[in-house]
Enzyme design. Sequence first.
Site, PDB file in Angstrom:
ATOM      1  N   ASN A 108       0.878  -1.385  -0.234  1.00 32.11           N
ATOM      2  CA  ASN A 108      -0.227   0.013   0.102  1.00 32.11           C
ATOM      3  C   ASN A 108       0.897   1.299  -0.050  1.00 32.11           C
ATOM      4  OD1 ASN A 108      -2.903   1.391   0.378  1.00 32.11           O
ATOM      5  ND2 ASN A 108      -1.571   2.015   2.007  1.00 32.11           N
ATOM      6  N   GLU A 109       0.652   2.091  -0.894  1.00 34.10           N
ATOM      7  CA  GLU A 109       1.194   3.493  -1.048  1.00 34.10           C
ATOM      8  C   GLU A 109       2.876   3.568  -0.561  1.00 34.10           C
ATOM      9  OE1 GLU A 109      -1.260   5.784   1.430  1.00 34.10           O
ATOM     10  OE2 GLU A 109      -2.871   5.883  -0.213  1.00 34.10           O
ATOM     11  N   PRO A 110       3.667   2.554  -1.574  1.00 32.68           N
ATOM     12  CA  PRO A 110       4.854   2.475  -1.439  1.00 32.68           C
ATOM     13  C   PRO A 110       5.906   3.819  -1.250  1.00 32.68           C
ATOM     14  CG  PRO A 110       4.485   1.717  -3.422  1.00 32.68           C
ATOM     15  CD  PRO A 110       2.966   1.976  -2.747  1.00 32.68           C
ATOM     16  N   HIS A 140      -4.706   5.338  -5.988  1.00 34.91           N
ATOM     17  CA  HIS A 140      -5.497   5.962  -5.037  1.00 34.91           C
ATOM     18  C   HIS A 140      -5.913   7.403  -5.676  1.00 34.91           C
ATOM     19  CE1 HIS A 140      -4.089   3.021  -1.726  1.00 34.91           C
ATOM     20  NE2 HIS A 140      -4.592   2.352  -2.701  1.00 34.91           N
TER      21      HIS A 140
END
Length: 642
Positions: free
Chosen positions: A213-215, A316
């Site tokens: 998630n959201e690296p 996202h």
Amino acid sequence: MKNTRRIMAGLLSGVLAVSGVAQLPAAVAEDSSTGSYDMQIAVKLDGTRKAISPYIYGVNDSFSETGLSKVKVNAVRQGGNRYTGYNWETNYSNAGRDWQNSSDTYLGDVTEGPASNARRLSADCATYGIPYKMTGLQMAGYVSADKNGAVSESEAAPSDRWNKVEFEKGSAFSDEPDLDDGVVYMDEYVNYLVKNLGDSTTATGIQGYNLDNEPVLWSGSHSLLHPNMVSNEELISKTVGLAKAVKKIDPHAETFGPAFWGPLACYQAGNGDSYTDPDWTAVKSQYSWYMDYYLKQMADAEAENGQRLLDVVDVHYYAQDLETADDALQSARSLYDPDYQEDSWLGKYFGGVFPFLTRMQESIDQYYPGTKLALTEYNLENINMDSTLGKVPASAIAEAEALGAFADQGVYLAAYWGKLAECPYVLSAINLYTNYDGAGSAFGNTLVESSSEDLSKAAVFASIQDDQEGTVTTVLSNKSKTDTEKATIQLSGTETDYQSAVVYAVTQDSSDIQILDVQNDVSGNQVTVELPPLSVAQIVIADEKTDVVVPDGPAYTTEKVDYTVSDLPKSQEGYARIPLGDKEYLKEIQLHMQVSSSEGSTWAVGGGALCFQKVTETGTNTPYWGCKNFSYQLNSGTVTVP
């Protein structure tokens, strides 16, 4: 609609709030606006048609499953910041900067067995008939090793507060994971899910895996397990390695990446003005934004490995600089409208990323054709004051337009991010597409060409089911805060003779879907409807007369009634009971209670159950019981003693 009568038997007093499909009072329809405006709507059935993925109607499983009982969706995604440090073997997770870098049991405990969250997701989706399930895999390098609370700077990874993540075990999988080896294996995790739930082709299996998630935010959101900004080389190599591990165990499962937090990360790879990456810096002049380069590298990885490793490019999307509900009314246009200029910091300095979905699809088509597109987190009414999220009419209008944009732009999967049970306008907007009549009727699976004269005032999306033109479902909004929209919908390019129209709507007067109008005198394939200010409607236009009628009165009352346990009659077992017939047609029960604990304590837990004896209106002779368990947990703060 089938009505039931219910008896409540419980140990706690509660407030009953009931609501449902209802007629909009005539006085409201006549007096709620100061004026009106005309809008010409065109629906061209001989125009461009597009298949609509059923998975654009999705939500995130980040809060309580209670929201799933209120909304009809086809996909649930399990992810977010908590999942970066999630240990599937013990269910411990780390909050990162969201809460004191705390490692705890927020997502579960070892006593619940391995992978309890994914197993619960499978069970919840089975309960509500949701076909697509996705969960997150860990890629940053470390996960929580304990549930002992805040992790200090001196305990940053590697330390005994963390377990190392490896993508492939390289040896035989265990039926139960080794909790003492200090390592968690991602392929063993996927194998465990396949053995216990079935593979991705089964009804109970996991269909999709988020590759973390959201690296690009790890160095901020999870600085104690990944202190440095992720580089392009790390992102690509880890994506390839983890995807290969998944495909070896479940070849048909879909992989989602890179789960970027928004358009800026797609544009410049990292986060912040000072970020530079040698890989990207060396080639950036050849590409219009980083997403092009990312997709090119994943296409190269497929060629090198002989198999597709990235099935869905995942980003996202959160609307920026929304100060008021007025801002939210136009927010969805940034997704698909080429004539709209977003008035935000992104629009001012990075305007080339808009319209965002169109821009993403152009990159896919050029650099990695066949890759699907997903927004696994999105919120288009992300107004600064969290208390308003999903609770104002603008939320329904923005959500409905976003879903239409997803259909128009060929999005494969989308998952709304928000507290499901607390977002009534958003839930009704989703239901307007998936369950507008409360009986499972839905927007069609084929988008047909449609347009309005002015997207700033009204957005429109129309559909049919497969190639059947007998029913046309049309979602239409009125963005005006003061004026009634008089919309004339002209259907062309068809030999079908339409006879009726039913208007289901969400208005500023109620977050419930209401029947505003029923017309059985449609002629000339032209339908005229009036939508009150700040409303969005599903207009069902059919080639037959309809037997739907505008209700004479509310199907459910919105009245709230207080009951005190001591005043209610008791069952033989001593349970408080609301007598049969006292309140009919209950749709929702809200419990409000005070939590108490020992003086000085910072936590409290408790729970109970509500039981319902259901008797159908037709008079079945065998009543049956249903129970709904509930629990509460206060993990922090001061608990006062009454």
